[in-house]
Scaffold this motif. Structure first.
Motif, PDB file in Angstrom:
ATOM      1  N   ASN A  27      29.306   4.861 -45.651  1.00  0.00           N
ATOM      2  CA  ASN A  27      29.254   4.601 -46.544  1.00  0.00           C
ATOM      3  C   ASN A  27      27.844   5.357 -47.717  1.00  0.00           C
ATOM      4  OD1 ASN A  27      30.511   2.553 -47.013  1.00  0.00           O
ATOM      5  ND2 ASN A  27      29.562   1.283 -45.561  1.00  0.00           N
ATOM      6  N   PHE A  28      27.703   6.508 -46.857  1.00  0.00           N
ATOM      7  CA  PHE A  28      26.539   7.371 -47.040  1.00  0.00           C
ATOM      8  C   PHE A  28      25.185   6.986 -47.139  1.00  0.00           C
ATOM      9  CE2 PHE A  28      30.851   9.088 -48.048  1.00  0.00           C
ATOM     10  CZ  PHE A  28      31.902   9.373 -47.009  1.00  0.00           C
ATOM     11  N   VAL A  29      24.648   5.779 -46.776  1.00  0.00           N
ATOM     12  CA  VAL A  29      23.666   5.267 -47.121  1.00  0.00           C
ATOM     13  C   VAL A  29      23.246   5.141 -46.330  1.00  0.00           C
ATOM     14  CG1 VAL A  29      24.852   4.134 -49.068  1.00  0.00           C
ATOM     15  CG2 VAL A  29      25.015   2.610 -47.331  1.00  0.00           C
ATOM     16  N   LEU A  30      21.780   4.547 -46.044  1.00  0.00           N
ATOM     17  CA  LEU A  30      20.440   4.330 -45.168  1.00  0.00           C
ATOM     18  C   LEU A  30      20.330   2.536 -46.045  1.00  0.00           C
ATOM     19  CD1 LEU A  30      17.565   6.557 -44.874  1.00  0.00           C
ATOM     20  CD2 LEU A  30      20.036   6.476 -43.738  1.00  0.00           C
ATOM     21  N   ARG A  31      20.380   1.511 -44.568  1.00  0.00           N
ATOM     22  CA  ARG A  31      19.949   0.232 -45.208  1.00  0.00           C
ATOM     23  C   ARG A  31      19.361  -0.280 -43.763  1.00  0.00           C
ATOM     24  NH1 ARG A  31      25.540  -0.941 -45.371  1.00  0.00           N
ATOM     25  NH2 ARG A  31      25.318  -3.757 -45.699  1.00  0.00           N
ATOM     26  N   THR A  33      27.453 -12.229 -41.262  1.00  0.00           N
ATOM     27  CA  THR A  33      28.280 -11.270 -42.951  1.00  0.00           C
ATOM     28  C   THR A  33      27.886 -10.524 -43.885  1.00  0.00           C
ATOM     29  OG1 THR A  33      27.618 -14.002 -43.484  1.00  0.00           O
ATOM     30  CG2 THR A  33      28.113 -12.551 -45.516  1.00  0.00           C
ATOM     31  N   ALA A  34      27.634  -9.507 -42.937  1.00  0.00           N
ATOM     32  CA  ALA A  34      26.850  -8.036 -43.537  1.00  0.00           C
ATOM     33  C   ALA A  34      28.059  -6.975 -42.990  1.00  0.00           C
ATOM     34  CB  ALA A  34      25.647  -7.413 -43.276  1.00  0.00           C
ATOM     35  N   GLN A  35      28.588  -6.419 -43.831  1.00  0.00           N
ATOM     36  CA  GLN A  35      29.285  -5.246 -42.880  1.00  0.00           C
ATOM     37  C   GLN A  35      28.376  -3.852 -43.157  1.00  0.00           C
ATOM     38  OE1 GLN A  35      32.533  -5.769 -46.109  1.00  0.00           O
ATOM     39  NE2 GLN A  35      32.974  -7.656 -45.083  1.00  0.00           N
ATOM     40  N   PHE A  36      28.784  -3.372 -42.598  1.00  0.00           N
ATOM     41  CA  PHE A  36      29.178  -1.571 -42.308  1.00  0.00           C
ATOM     42  C   PHE A  36      30.187  -0.837 -41.909  1.00  0.00           C
ATOM     43  CE2 PHE A  36      25.511  -3.649 -41.364  1.00  0.00           C
ATOM     44  CZ  PHE A  36      23.987  -3.135 -41.117  1.00  0.00           C
ATOM     45  N   SER A  37      30.129   0.643 -41.959  1.00  0.00           N
ATOM     46  CA  SER A  37      30.913   1.483 -42.334  1.00  0.00           C
ATOM     47  C   SER A  37      30.335   2.818 -41.034  1.00  0.00           C
ATOM     48  CB  SER A  37      31.455   1.999 -43.429  1.00  0.00           C
ATOM     49  OG  SER A  37      32.978   2.769 -42.782  1.00  0.00           O
ATOM     50  N   ARG A  38      30.916   2.776 -39.880  1.00  0.00           N
ATOM     51  CA  ARG A  38      30.475   2.913 -38.659  1.00  0.00           C
ATOM     52  C   ARG A  38      28.559   4.129 -38.757  1.00  0.00           C
ATOM     53  NH1 ARG A  38      35.860   5.277 -40.089  1.00  0.00           N
ATOM     54  NH2 ARG A  38      36.774   4.767 -38.060  1.00  0.00           N
ATOM     55  N   GLN A  39      28.235   2.897 -38.868  1.00  0.00           N
ATOM     56  CA  GLN A  39      27.084   2.916 -38.780  1.00  0.00           C
ATOM     57  C   GLN A  39      26.438   3.719 -36.980  1.00  0.00           C
ATOM     58  OE1 GLN A  39      28.291   0.158 -37.647  1.00  0.00           O
ATOM     59  NE2 GLN A  39      27.416   0.209 -35.528  1.00  0.00           N
ATOM     60  N   PRO A  99      30.734  -9.416 -37.696  1.00  0.00           N
ATOM     61  CA  PRO A  99      31.242 -10.262 -37.348  1.00  0.00           C
ATOM     62  C   PRO A  99      32.000  -9.447 -36.230  1.00  0.00           C
ATOM     63  CG  PRO A  99      32.263  -9.775 -39.319  1.00  0.00           C
ATOM     64  CD  PRO A  99      31.309  -9.636 -39.746  1.00  0.00           C
ATOM     65  N   TYR A 100      32.278 -10.112 -35.211  1.00  0.00           N
ATOM     66  CA  TYR A 100      33.348  -9.857 -33.918  1.00  0.00           C
ATOM     67  C   TYR A 100      34.342  -8.679 -34.231  1.00  0.00           C
ATOM     68  CZ  TYR A 100      34.911  -8.669 -29.425  1.00  0.00           C
ATOM     69  OH  TYR A 100      35.383  -8.321 -28.704  1.00  0.00           O
ATOM     70  N   GLY A 101      34.253  -7.715 -33.919  1.00  0.00           N
ATOM     71  CA  GLY A 101      34.979  -6.741 -34.308  1.00  0.00           C
ATOM     72  C   GLY A 101      35.204  -6.906 -35.689  1.00  0.00           C
ATOM     73  N   GLY A 102      34.238  -5.724 -36.527  1.00  0.00           N
ATOM     74  CA  GLY A 102      33.623  -6.252 -37.316  1.00  0.00           C
ATOM     75  C   GLY A 102      34.698  -5.314 -38.694  1.00  0.00           C
ATOM     76  N   ILE A 103      34.490  -5.783 -39.474  1.00  0.00           N
ATOM     77  CA  ILE A 103      35.099  -5.427 -40.114  1.00  0.00           C
ATOM     78  C   ILE A 103      34.561  -4.131 -41.689  1.00  0.00           C
ATOM     79  CG2 ILE A 103      36.114  -5.955 -43.068  1.00  0.00           C
ATOM     80  CD1 ILE A 103      35.908  -8.905 -41.527  1.00  0.00           C
ATOM     81  N   GLN A 104      35.508  -3.313 -40.853  1.00  0.00           N
ATOM     82  CA  GLN A 104      34.966  -1.652 -42.300  1.00  0.00           C
ATOM     83  C   GLN A 104      34.214  -2.210 -43.919  1.00  0.00           C
ATOM     84  OE1 GLN A 104      36.930   1.498 -41.262  1.00  0.00           O
ATOM     85  NE2 GLN A 104      35.145   2.817 -42.232  1.00  0.00           N
ATOM     86  N   GLY A 105      33.485  -2.054 -44.006  1.00  0.00           N
ATOM     87  CA  GLY A 105      32.829  -1.975 -45.379  1.00  0.00           C
ATOM     88  C   GLY A 105      31.639  -1.562 -45.521  1.00  0.00           C
TER      89      GLY A 105
END
Length: 124
Positions: A60-64, A36-42, A22-28
């Motif tokens: 998040n230390f992952v690849l999406r 609805t998807a969330q990222f953390s500093r992609q 979302p705009y102003g995304g929620i870190q997670g």
């Protein structure tokens, strides 16, 4: 848009929109559809040429993966919140802040940069 935790899309006509989060995304971390998807500093992005965008979800230390057609976001490899270096299958591999990626069009392999480490993933 790393600090707002959301991949953005820009059209050739100059329009900008959210690819997911979302705009102003929620870190997670949340695998879901569209905003609805969330990222953390992609960080880095790599397009596979077949409709999938791979995203280095650094904190998040992952690849999406983002399916461009449907907007579905899923975790491709790594352990959520498990910062480490480990070789293995997708759910057993571990990353230490994946930063950038590149697809080799000749082999289809994905190369992942993690600071001073360059890794190769045999992608699909």
């Amino acid at each position: 848009d790393t600090e707002n935790h959301r991949p953005r899309r820009m059209s050739v006509t100059g329009g900008v929109g959210d690819l997911s989060s979302p705009y102003g995304g929620i870190q997670g971390h949340m695998d879901a559809n569209g905003t609805t998807a969330q990222f953390s500093r992609q960080r880095g992005l790599a397009f596979d040429g077949n409709g999938t965008l791979v995203v280095a979800d650094s904190d998040n230390f992952v690849l999406r993966e983002i399916d461009i057609g449907s907007g579905n976001v899923s975790t491709l490899a790594g352990g959520i919140g498990q910062q480490s270096h480990a070789e293995g299958l997708t759910d057993q591999a571990r990353f230490d802040k994946p930063l950038d990626m590149h697809f080799d069009p000749g082999t289809g392999d994905l190369f992942i940069s993690e600071g001073t480490v360059l890794r190769r993933m045999y992608y699909k």
